[in-house]
Design an enzyme around this catalytic site. Structure first.
Site: not given
Length: 227
Positions: A10, A61, A88, A175
């Site tokens: 991202h 995100r 993440e 991520h």
């Protein structure tokens, strides 16, 4: 039959900007992060890539980055699949801490180990509470990169890999840690060597994949020079 796989971390988030541990905390992109996402879309459009599926985490995100990329490519219609398995890595009790403050609290060596080691587990949260987004038993109290890999790979094997084997082109927007774990698996990188792999925000990574799931050499895509 050959398929294309693109991995994208991202764009810059507010936590990236503020040098904070984030994990499963749902923070937005900064204006710089939005611009990074637009640039990724422009790069992928230059290469005339056409995706059949997009996969993101449950975190905005990644989701917003994915949507911006598709908009820039005029492919907003492509199905987007969201899963907590692409979230993440969970940083446990480090979540929300400034990284410099964490080094002062826990020591430089300990923080470096938690960030880069494959097996080291950060300090755990005392508890996690179930939510509509994460039912009971889903959100961990903290994870090593190995633990993040263990919950990521079932989604890869059950959803993404069969699509690639069928010749469907796949985009994963996720991520830094989960993409490190995935690349470690794809390229069979050792537990020790994965320490040196960095995934930058908004830096698209390309693989060509055959029907036997052999992955070509990792390529970093950049703007093609103007003719």
């Amino acid at each position: 039959m050959v398929a294309q796989l693109v991995l994208v971390r991202h764009g810059e988030s507010t936590a990236n900007r503020d040098n904070e541990f984030t994990g499963w905390t749902d923070v937005p992109l900064t204006p710089k992060g939005q611009q990074q996402a637009r640039q990724v879309g422009q790069i992928l459009a230059q290469y005339q890539l056409q995706f059949d599926d997009v996969h993101t985490s449950y975190l905005q995100r990644a989701i917003v980055t994915g949507n911006i990329i598709l908009d820039e490519m005029n492919q907003a219609w492509v199905p987007m699949h969201k899963t907590w398995r692409l979230n993440e890595r969970h940083y446990g009790a480090l979540r929300g801490l400034n990284k410099d403050a964490a080094r002062q609290k826990y020591g430089v060596e300990a923080v470096a180990l938690w960030r880069r080691s494959y097996t080291a587990v950060p300090p755990l949260l005392a508890e996690t509470k179930p939510t509509h987004r994460y039912p009971l038993g889903i959100e961990p109290r903290g994870e090593s990169l190995a633990m993040a890999s263990d919950r990521l790979l079932p989604y890869w094997h059950q959803v993404v890999a069969p699509a690639l084997r069928a010749g469907r082109h796949q985009l994963i927007v996720a991520h830094g840690s989960t993409l490190r774990a995935l690349i470690k698996y794809l390229e069979q990188i050792s537990d020790e060597a994965i320490d040196g792999l960095e995934i930058a925000n908004g830096d698209p990574i390309f693989y060509q994949v055959d029907a036997q799931l052999h992955y070509g050499q990792r390529q970093y895509l950049t703007h093609k020079p103007a003719r």
